[in-house]
Enzyme design. Sequence first.
Site, PDB file in Angstrom:
ATOM      1  N   GLY A   1       0.815  -1.221   0.000  1.00  0.00           N
ATOM      2  CA  GLY A   1       0.000   0.000   0.000  1.00  0.00           C
ATOM      3  C   GLY A   1       0.843   1.262   0.000  1.00  0.00           C
ATOM      4  CB  CYS A   2       3.800   2.195   1.973  1.00  0.00           C
ATOM      5  SG  CYS A   2       2.942   1.696   3.494  1.00  0.00           S
TER       6      CYS A   2
END
Length: 158
Positions: free
Chosen positions: A48-49
Amino acid sequence: MSLQIGDTFPSLTLKVLGEKGPEDVTTDSLLSGKKVVLFAVPGAFTPGCSNTHLPGFVMKADEIKARGVDSIICTAVNDAFVMGAWGKAQNAEEIIMLADGLGELAKAAGLDQDLSAPGLGVRSQRYAMIINDGKIELLNVDATGVDKSSAETVLAAL
Ligand code: BEZ
């Protein structure tokens, strides 16, 4: 109790990766007299990052700075070598990759979380702040996904 809007950002000495290795940097020197967007992620190189959160700020960095922001800081509970490598891999030259290797910022902010289940240990929650001369003007925390702390949401708030 976590930091709130109107609070002063904690004074800490953290690390950035310099030419010769990790270097000390104080949050006071990063924030004093400046308007800053700071966003925190649970972990460098996590999906996600890496796929959404940091790339969003890389893409929107010029637009964010055009709205009077002096600098954009990305922080995570990772060491300076990892943060430096992640910034390089993501072409994040316009973003200060601030290493909170010991989790001091995450804990001082009250925005730490226990990610022992997936094997990451104590990490930062995902959040974004607008900080003006050390005072927190916006604090958006995401419990799941990348939404309130995204570059788009922060840009809309500027
Ligand atoms: C992520 O995809 O951002 C993520 C995955 C596992 C733990 C923390 C973050």
